[in-house]
Enzyme design. Structure first.
Site, PDB file in Angstrom:
ATOM      1  N   HIS A  83      -5.066   4.328   2.059  1.00 34.20           N
ATOM      2  CA  HIS A  83      -5.915   4.958   1.136  1.00 34.20           C
ATOM      3  C   HIS A  83      -7.228   5.558   1.968  1.00 34.20           C
ATOM      4  O   HIS A  83      -8.295   4.510   2.027  1.00 34.20           O
ATOM      5  CB  HIS A  83      -6.102   4.314   0.032  1.00 34.20           C
ATOM      6  CG  HIS A  83      -7.043   5.042  -1.096  1.00 34.20           C
ATOM      7  ND1 HIS A  83      -7.802   4.500  -1.922  1.00 34.20           N
ATOM      8  CD2 HIS A  83      -7.241   6.482  -1.223  1.00 34.20           C
ATOM      9  CE1 HIS A  83      -8.426   5.451  -2.529  1.00 34.20           C
ATOM     10  NE2 HIS A  83      -8.183   6.488  -1.956  1.00 34.20           N
ATOM     11  N   GLU A 132      -8.749   1.633   2.788  1.00 39.86           N
ATOM     12  CA  GLU A 132      -7.884   0.599   1.884  1.00 39.86           C
ATOM     13  C   GLU A 132      -6.486   0.489   2.467  1.00 39.86           C
ATOM     14  O   GLU A 132      -5.893   1.785   2.407  1.00 39.86           O
ATOM     15  CB  GLU A 132      -7.806   0.746   0.530  1.00 39.86           C
ATOM     16  CG  GLU A 132      -9.115   0.599  -0.196  1.00 39.86           C
ATOM     17  CD  GLU A 132      -8.935   0.753  -1.614  1.00 39.86           C
ATOM     18  OE1 GLU A 132      -9.666   0.136  -2.501  1.00 39.86           O
ATOM     19  OE2 GLU A 132      -8.425   1.655  -2.069  1.00 39.86           O
ATOM     20  N   ASN A 189     -10.882   2.344  -6.545  1.00 37.38           N
ATOM     21  CA  ASN A 189     -10.986   3.359  -7.747  1.00 37.38           C
ATOM     22  C   ASN A 189     -10.767   2.420  -9.077  1.00 37.38           C
ATOM     23  O   ASN A 189     -11.213   2.992 -10.209  1.00 37.38           O
ATOM     24  CB  ASN A 189      -9.627   4.105  -7.800  1.00 37.38           C
ATOM     25  CG  ASN A 189      -9.750   5.375  -6.945  1.00 37.38           C
ATOM     26  OD1 ASN A 189     -10.971   5.721  -6.759  1.00 37.38           O
ATOM     27  ND2 ASN A 189      -8.914   6.091  -6.161  1.00 37.38           N
ATOM     28  N   SER A 243      -4.053   7.575  -3.748  1.00 40.52           N
ATOM     29  CA  SER A 243      -4.969   7.054  -4.181  1.00 40.52           C
ATOM     30  C   SER A 243      -4.889   6.015  -5.387  1.00 40.52           C
ATOM     31  O   SER A 243      -5.792   5.260  -5.896  1.00 40.52           O
ATOM     32  CB  SER A 243      -6.263   7.829  -4.596  1.00 40.52           C
ATOM     33  OG  SER A 243      -5.687   8.914  -5.518  1.00 40.52           O
TER      34      SER A 243
END
Ligand code: 3HC
Length: 714
Positions: free
Chosen positions: A457, A469, A507, A436
């Site tokens: 991800h 992702e 993130n 991540s």
């Protein structure tokens, strides 16, 4: 046969033994849709059939291999400029279907493939509906998802067919049902294998022509009658539905309320008045900003479905066997989803057999859930369970086209796994890391073939979260990108390809949002107020709850990576670390900011404030709390767009909506920034920066847009 007027006609028919077999096939389109031109053809066709004495009944089919009718043509909605024009569009559709319903000859529809929106409304206007039991046959009224309501009689005919309760369930959720469920609910009359659809539909048309009428029983027996069959019971049903909608929509989505009103109005005042109200409200909804945003999302996700991820991408390799390293929460989630969605053979590996057994058990739970929800049959369940296997060695990995690692988030561990795997797989296999935060290029430094290394991800829980992702490293081969993208799509994910930079997209833009919690708590805001303001903005949950869901240990780790990469701007406050130190990891450990018991959130844990060393005593004004939370996301998103983290604002917005629930009716952070205007954003951020520090300094991208009076979406 009708004469071709504008190009090839969509509707054709021939009469066989007194039955007119009508076929809809919108030429040059992948799916059948009902546009203005198609409506004209319907009118002409049904008028001819009405006047043709040789026709006793009609059997209607689609000419598409896997689609019945996908509904009204959504492209036409984009061009609507006024509520009156939209109302006329709806009323035209209603008139056309009234013509079908009132045809003095019965019509039977043979349904195979998606039968949605206006497509199902057409089927509802027919006297009889036969559907195939094929998984591609999905039936429903998804209009609410587009911010509108079923505007071609669906709000009138469905409740009359299946009762108010079942109709409201369908219309207000806007979801499509598999044919078996549609049959159980009484939405279709017969369920058949595709091979006999035509014969069964023709036979039904023939029986109808002979005067036979299907007997339909109200669903739900006596209780059904009590609630659906009389005005008093219905009033209770509507009251309960309205209450549920209040909770679910937070007042941001007008369409479900309008649909509810339309159904109620129609049942009270009769179908003709109901249709009038339906068209009126459809007209109002179709030109709302909410509907425009939801339609944009529909088209953006459709474009993404066809995007291979890289220009001139080589054809993807079809993954038939998947290796998974790491049988924890993520590994087992990916394994279970891969089997359930793509039917691939999965081999799982972990350090010891006990862990592997736990992982396989967790993967199987995903299949069990599908069986429980009747998404798969017992037979399919047994077949899919047999595809899951595992061990404490890499045995079986040599045949995998793709291996995904989901081990501990530590570069040394991931590189070690990569080295081991490279010696166990073939030269053509792809290695994907489900990291991540760690840059793929750094992980790939340990690889003999860095061109075969990529990031995938997934979000937790994998089976439910819709986003993936895909992150190519500096040397990843284009064919590896297209393979990862195609496989992600087979898992039912919306896939965005993002740049290999810390935090990737989701993130990264969440970091300032999460960090701001600590600042707000320190200033005396309460956890409930922070979460409450975000929910009022339209997030499904507030940021504090989100952290508890993600896991505070995971959040802490991500925060440190972000700090190391981006410096003081993304400096986390000490709060989360203090909770982690006290063993509070969020939902998974039963305690975080909130307390969890029996899988349910039980309110804020008062001890959390003590551990954080803060005292809720009012804090900033609620409006400021919201502004700080949201502008943090918008500013970071703009900066990341400037750095090319996403390939387009479209990908960025879809990523935020599907990745962490940025309110869809706001269109995503970049569309929302456009709506607010860059100049206003820059001014607001400058004011915040002056008072609260440079973390709010407006990024260069926003300043540039403000100077040029420009937008992300020109
Ligand atoms: N209008 C216009 N275009 C549509 C469409 C529609 N209703 N449904 C699908 N399309 C287009 C897609 O945009 C896509 O176009 P592209 O190839 O140019 O990108 C193409 O058809 C193929 O669609 P998908 O890639 O989505 O194909 P899938 O096979 O994956 O899915 C589907 C097919 C399940 C039918 C899916 O497209 C879908 O869910 N469509 C929308 C259904 C819907 O919302 N219907 C309600 C419309 S509103 C209405 O009917 C109002 C009425 O009450 C008055």
């Amino acid at each position: 046969m009708p004469a071709a007027s504008r190009g090839e006609p969509a509707l054709t028919w021939e009469v066989q033994d007194g039955i007119a077999v009508v076929v809809l096939d919108c030429q040059g389109q992948p799916v059948n849709t009902i546009s203005r031109a198609v409506k004209d053809e319907f009118r002409a066709c049904f008028e001819t059939l009405a006047n043709d004495a040789s026709v006793q009944a009609v059997a209607f089919f689609s000419g598409k291999a896997e689609n019945f009718i996908a509904g009204a043509d959504i492209e036409e909605f984009v061009t609507l400029t006024s509520a009156a024009e939209a109302e006329r569009l709806s009323a035209d559709g209603q008139d056309m279907l009234e013509q079908v319903a009132r045809l003095p000859k019965p019509v039977a529809a043979g349904i195979h493939g998606a039968c949605l929106g206006g497509g199902f409304e057409f089927a509802l206007a027919c006297q009889y509906r036969v559907a195939t039991d094929h998984p591609k046959t999905q039936i429903g009224l998804p209009e609410i998802q587009l911010g509108i309501l079923p505007g071609a009689g669906g709000c009138q005919r469905l409740p009359r067919l299946v009762g108010a309760r079942a109709a409201l369930d369908m219309i207000l959720a806007g979801k499509a049902e598999r044919a078996a469920k549609a049959f159980r609910l009484g939405m279709v009359d017969e369920l058949v294998p595709p091979a006999i659809l035509r014969d069964v539909t023709l036979a039904a048309a023939r029986r109808l022509a002979g005067g036979w009428r299907p007997k339909r029983r109200r669903q739900g027996g006596f209780v059904g009658w009590l609630l659906d069959g009389n005005p008093l019971g219905r009033r209770l049903v509507f009251r309960a539905a309205r209450k549920q909608l209040d909770q679910r929509t937070g007042g941001h989505y007008p369409a479900p309320f309008a649909a509810l009103e339309t159904v109620e109005y129609g049942l009270r005042h009769g179908i003709a008045e109901g249709l009038r109200r339906e068209a009126q409200l459809f007209g109002q909804l179709a030109v709302t900003d909410v509907s425009r945003k939801l339609v944009q999302i529909f088209f953006a996700t459709n474009q993404l479905k066809k995007d291979p991820g890289v220009p001139n991408a080589p054809a993807p390799v079809t993954v038939k066997r998947l290796g998974i390293v790491g049988s924890g929460f993520m590994g087992s989630g990916i394994a279970g989803t891969a089997v359930a969605q793509a039917g691939v053979d999965v081999r799982m590996k972990d350090a010891d057999l006990a862990r592997v057994a736990n992982g396989l058990f967790a993967s199987r739970a995903i299949l069990d859930d599908r069986l429980k929800r009747r998404r798969i049959t017992k037979y399919e369940h047994a077949r899919l369970v047999a595809l899951l296997s595992g061990g404490d060695t890499y045995a079986g990995f040599g045949r995998a086209e793709l291996v995904i690692e989901a081990v501990f988030e530590d570069i040394a561990v991931k590189q070690q796994v990569l080295r081991e795997i490279e010696s166990a797989i073939t030269e053509t296999s792809v290695f994907a890391s489900n990291t991540s935060t760690i840059p793929i290029t750094s992980i790939a430094e340990a690889a003999q073939a860095p061109e075969r290394v990529i990031g995938m991800h997934f979000f937790s829980p994998v089976a439910k979260m819709p986003l993936l992702e895909v992150i190519p490293g500096a040397r990843t081969a284009p064919g590896v990108v297209s393979t990862a993208v195609a496989f992600g799509r087979r898992l039912g994910k919306t896939v965005i390809v993002v740049k290999d930079s810390p935090g990737f997209w989701v993130n990264r833009i969440l970091a300032p949002y999460a960090n701001e919690i600590g600042h707000l708590l320190a200033e005396g805001a309460s956890i409930e107020t922070i979460d409450g303001m975000a929910v009022r903005f339209g997030f499904p949950v507030g940021p504090v709850t989100l952290l508890d869901e993600v896991g505070l240990d995971v959040a802490e780790k991500v925060a440190h990576v972000m700090l190391a990469a981006y410096g003081d701007r993304l400096q986390p406050t000490a709060g989360v670390a203090a909770l982690v130190k006290a063993g509070r990891l969020g939902r998974k450990s039963g305690r975080g900011f909130y307390i969890y018991k029996g899988g349910k959130k039980r309110g804020v844990d008062p001890d959390a404030y003590e551990l954080l060393g803060v005292h809720p005593n009012g804090g900033p004004r609620p409006a400021e709390i919201l502004q700080r939370l949201v502008l943090g996301i918008l500013n970071e998103a703009a900066r990341a767009v400037g750095e090319g983290v996403v390939r387009s604002p479209r990908d960025g917005d879809i990523g935020a909506i599907f990745g962490f629930g940025f309110p869809p009716f706001r269109g995503g952070p970049l569309r929302h920034a456009d709506d607010l205007g860059a100049a206003r954003l820059v001014a607001d951020l400058e004011r915040l920066a002056e008072r609260l520090g440079p973390r709010f300094a407006p990024c260069e991208v926003l300043q540039d847009l403000a100077r040029r009076d420009a937008k992300f979406y020109p």
